[in-house]
Design a protein around this motif. Structure first.
Motif, PDB file in Angstrom:
ATOM      1  N   GLU A 185      -1.853  -7.781   5.023  1.00 50.96           N
ATOM      2  CA  GLU A 185      -0.682  -6.544   5.679  1.00 50.96           C
ATOM      3  C   GLU A 185       0.879  -8.168   6.128  1.00 50.96           C
ATOM      4  O   GLU A 185       1.427  -6.922   6.560  1.00 50.96           O
ATOM      5  CB  GLU A 185      -1.500  -7.280   7.260  1.00 50.96           C
ATOM      6  N   GLU A 234       2.653  -6.513   3.614  1.00 51.39           N
ATOM      7  CA  GLU A 234       2.706  -5.172   3.694  1.00 51.39           C
ATOM      8  C   GLU A 234       3.982  -4.861   4.601  1.00 51.39           C
ATOM      9  O   GLU A 234       4.744  -3.756   5.365  1.00 51.39           O
ATOM     10  CB  GLU A 234       2.002  -4.386   4.261  1.00 51.39           C
ATOM     11  N   ALA A 254       7.150  -5.482   3.004  1.00 57.59           N
ATOM     12  CA  ALA A 254       7.619  -4.794   2.350  1.00 57.59           C
ATOM     13  C   ALA A 254       7.958  -3.497   2.878  1.00 57.59           C
ATOM     14  O   ALA A 254       9.258  -2.419   2.579  1.00 57.59           O
ATOM     15  CB  ALA A 254       6.665  -3.700   1.829  1.00 57.59           C
ATOM     16  N   ALA A 255       7.532  -2.619   4.564  1.00 60.65           N
ATOM     17  CA  ALA A 255       7.929  -1.502   4.621  1.00 60.65           C
ATOM     18  C   ALA A 255       9.506  -2.483   5.605  1.00 60.65           C
ATOM     19  O   ALA A 255      10.539  -1.130   5.375  1.00 60.65           O
ATOM     20  CB  ALA A 255       6.739  -1.382   6.437  1.00 60.65           C
ATOM     21  N   VAL A 257       5.873   3.889   0.723  1.00 59.87           N
ATOM     22  CA  VAL A 257       4.528   3.406   1.099  1.00 59.87           C
ATOM     23  C   VAL A 257       3.804   3.214   0.021  1.00 59.87           C
ATOM     24  O   VAL A 257       2.434   2.752   0.018  1.00 59.87           O
ATOM     25  CB  VAL A 257       3.779   4.457   1.609  1.00 59.87           C
ATOM     26  N   ARG A 289       3.602   0.013  -2.218  1.00 55.34           N
ATOM     27  CA  ARG A 289       3.204  -1.145  -1.460  1.00 55.34           C
ATOM     28  C   ARG A 289       1.470  -1.963  -1.863  1.00 55.34           C
ATOM     29  O   ARG A 289       1.619  -3.261  -2.057  1.00 55.34           O
ATOM     30  CB  ARG A 289       2.695  -1.456   0.345  1.00 55.34           C
ATOM     31  N   PRO A 290       0.803  -1.151  -1.524  1.00 54.22           N
ATOM     32  CA  PRO A 290      -0.998  -1.962  -2.181  1.00 54.22           C
ATOM     33  C   PRO A 290      -0.754  -2.258  -3.632  1.00 54.22           C
ATOM     34  O   PRO A 290      -1.164  -3.617  -3.600  1.00 54.22           O
ATOM     35  CB  PRO A 290      -1.700  -0.563  -2.473  1.00 54.22           C
ATOM     36  N   VAL A 330       1.957  -5.267  -3.297  1.00 56.57           N
ATOM     37  CA  VAL A 330       1.435  -7.175  -3.042  1.00 56.57           C
ATOM     38  C   VAL A 330      -0.430  -7.517  -3.171  1.00 56.57           C
ATOM     39  O   VAL A 330       0.045  -8.625  -3.414  1.00 56.57           O
ATOM     40  CB  VAL A 330       0.414  -6.205  -1.247  1.00 56.57           C
TER      41      VAL A 330
END
Length: 313
Positions: A93, A96, A99-100, A106, A109-110, A113
């Motif tokens: 998190e 993330e 990243a935001a 979006v 991002r996964p 990460v």
């Protein structure tokens, strides 16, 4: 890639930087060395657009850090010497969130990460709360955070501070990986032997000024224009040291066991002539070679005795 030209910065009566100049090209790991108060963190903070210089200019990829600060921030990753955590966030998190902040889409991002956690050797920590990680893991997570937006330049202020030997070894390997990715890395550290292992070039600072800069091999080989040599003989090393001290270009000759060490300012041809004179003098030479100093010796020499004229920029 990064450049300081005559940068000065004062805090009241204290001059943190005084005409500081330095340049580092793409894909280099450049180490900043200096005693506390030398100006290392101030220089890094200016490059990271967190401080304004009083005079001079600093640039990243040709972009002035004052006039084009927003663009510079998109090209750098800055890791300060103090790592702050967000209570209640897991490691995944945490990344993330940044990243935001960098407007990474979006859907990307996964995967991003996951890639970053693997890069910093934390692949199984995505679901672990940040404040429960060890100091070494937090440092590596902080480095991953710097890489979220894939910057060209990384500014790392004491990244190995407070880490145990295993954690420092892991950090060194990550920095080597970043070099292989063609990142330019500016790194400060008090752990000088480790800087020598990972840096292509180093710069020694004192009182806000650049004292010495250049390739690690060059700086550790040269002292006031002279190379440190050692001649090992079968016997009579003390006599050899006395003989060497009479020869042109030789200084600080001394015996150490079965060897004579000294500084020599001559060229390779003159070195060959010196060795021939030793042999003709009756000494049985086992080995003759150049001895490199470590960065700690260089640091003590240049900060304690006013510096050396090595220019590697």
């Amino acid at each position: 890639m990064i450049r300081f030209d005559g940068v000065s910065k004062a805090f009241g009566a204290t001059r943190a930087l005084d005409g500081f100049s330095l340049a580092a090209g793409r894909g280099l790991v450049y180490g900043l060395i200096g005693p506390n108060g030398a100006g290392k963190t101030t220089a890094m903070s200016i490059l990271a657009t967190l401080l304004l210089p009083d005079a001079g200019t600093a640039t990243v990829d040709g972009l002035n850090v004052v006039d084009r600060a927003a663009e510079v921030r998109g090209r750098i990753g800055y890791m300060p010497d103090f790592f702050g955590v967000y209570d209640g966030l897991r490691a995944g998190e945490y990344l993330e969130f940044f990243a935001a902040a960098h407007q990474i889409p979006v859907q990307r991002r996964p995967g991003l990460v996951k890639t970053l956690l693997e890069l910093v050797n934390l692949p199984d920590k995505a679901g672990v709360y940040v404040d429960s990680l060890s100091r070494g893991m937090k440092q590596r997570l902080a480095l991953a955070r710097c890489l979220v937006h894939d910057p060209d330049v990384l500014i790392l202020d004491e990244p190995a501070s407070g880490l145990d030997p295993r954690a420092r070894a892991e950090m060194k390997e990550i920095i080597r990986q970043l070099k292989r990715l063609d990142k330019t890395v500016l790194i400060s550290s008090h752990i000088l032997p480790e800087l020598a292992e990972i840096c292509d070039r180093v710069a020694i600072m004192e009182a806000g000024k650049l004292v010495v800069s250049g390739p690690v091999a060059e700086i550790t080989a040269v002292s006031q224009g002279a190379r440190r040599l050692c001649i090992e003989v079968l016997d009579r090393a003390t006599e050899l040291a006395g003989f060497l001290s009479t020869r042109p270009g030789v200084s600080e000759a001394h015996a150490d066991g079965t060897a004579a060490g000294f500084f020599f300012s001559g060229d390779r041809k003159e070195q060959a002539a010196l060795l021939q004179a030793v042999i003709e003098g009756g000494w049985s030479v086992v080995e003759c070679g150049e001895v490199r100093r470590n960065l700690e010796e260089v640091f003590m020499a240049v900060t304690g005795e006013g510096g050396e004229n090595i220019d590697g920029n």
